[in-house]
Motif scaffolding. Structure first.
Motif, PDB file in Angstrom:
ATOM      1  N   THR A  70       0.842  -1.194   0.000  1.00  0.00           N
ATOM      2  CA  THR A  70       0.000   0.000   0.000  1.00  0.00           C
ATOM      3  C   THR A  70       0.883   1.253   0.000  1.00  0.00           C
ATOM      4  O   THR A  70       2.037   1.190   0.420  1.00  0.00           O
ATOM      5  CB  THR A  70      -0.916   0.039   1.240  1.00  0.00           C
ATOM      6  N   PRO A  71       0.368   2.395  -0.472  1.00  0.00           N
ATOM      7  CA  PRO A  71       1.188   3.612  -0.511  1.00  0.00           C
ATOM      8  C   PRO A  71       1.642   4.065   0.874  1.00  0.00           C
ATOM      9  O   PRO A  71       2.694   4.660   1.029  1.00  0.00           O
ATOM     10  CB  PRO A  71       0.277   4.662  -1.132  1.00  0.00           C
ATOM     11  N   MET A  72       0.820   3.785   1.883  1.00  0.00           N
ATOM     12  CA  MET A  72       1.155   4.095   3.275  1.00  0.00           C
ATOM     13  C   MET A  72       0.389   3.128   4.157  1.00  0.00           C
ATOM     14  O   MET A  72      -0.535   2.466   3.693  1.00  0.00           O
ATOM     15  CB  MET A  72       0.821   5.546   3.613  1.00  0.00           C
ATOM     16  N   VAL A  73       0.799   3.027   5.404  1.00  0.00           N
ATOM     17  CA  VAL A  73       0.089   2.157   6.346  1.00  0.00           C
ATOM     18  C   VAL A  73      -0.340   2.975   7.560  1.00  0.00           C
ATOM     19  O   VAL A  73       0.266   4.003   7.873  1.00  0.00           O
ATOM     20  CB  VAL A  73       0.945   0.937   6.784  1.00  0.00           C
ATOM     21  N   ILE A  74      -1.379   2.510   8.216  1.00  0.00           N
ATOM     22  CA  ILE A  74      -1.892   3.185   9.408  1.00  0.00           C
ATOM     23  C   ILE A  74      -1.709   2.245  10.595  1.00  0.00           C
ATOM     24  O   ILE A  74      -2.078   1.068  10.524  1.00  0.00           O
ATOM     25  CB  ILE A  74      -3.380   3.555   9.242  1.00  0.00           C
ATOM     26  N   PHE A  75      -1.151   2.764  11.670  1.00  0.00           N
ATOM     27  CA  PHE A  75      -1.006   2.004  12.907  1.00  0.00           C
ATOM     28  C   PHE A  75      -1.365   2.938  14.053  1.00  0.00           C
ATOM     29  O   PHE A  75      -0.760   3.999  14.194  1.00  0.00           O
ATOM     30  CB  PHE A  75       0.415   1.466  13.073  1.00  0.00           C
TER      31      PHE A  75
END
Length: 108
Positions: A70-75
């Motif tokens: 993915t272009p970015m990840v969320i955590f």
């Protein structure tokens, strides 16, 4: 299912092998020695999928892996431009079944 049957970890290490090892330590600290049925892995584009998969197989030995670039990840409350997030389910938390549908079939 117990709270220690599901584990989530993340890494912002820019080296793929080091990031997977960091995630594996975090997952193992929760799941312990239980076999992992499913590993969901989200990673940003600069990692090499072949390296991720090789190190993941050595460190966690999951039965099934679902990995998405993915272009970015969320955590938690962070959006990461470089990193990976992993969620693992032990055998006790999840039992997978394969279902195949043909054209015109309906799933109940």
């Amino acid at each position: 299912m117990n709270i220690d049957d599901i584990a989530i970890a993340h890494s912002t290490d820019s080296a793929g092998d080091s990031a997977v090892k960091e995630i594996s330590r975090g997952i193992k600290s929760i799941i312990k020695a239980k076999p992992i049925s499913l590993c969901l892995l989200f990673f940003t584009p600069h990692y090499k999928p072949a390296i991720i998969r090789e190190v993941l197989n050595i460190t966690l030995r999951p039965k099934n892996v679902f990995a998405i670039q993915t272009p970015m990840v969320i955590f938690q409350d962070k959006v990461l431009n470089t990193g990976m997030v992993c969620c693992c389910f032990s055998d006790a938390a999840l039992q997978l079944r394969k279902v195949f549908a043909k054209d015109g079939d309906t799933l109940n």
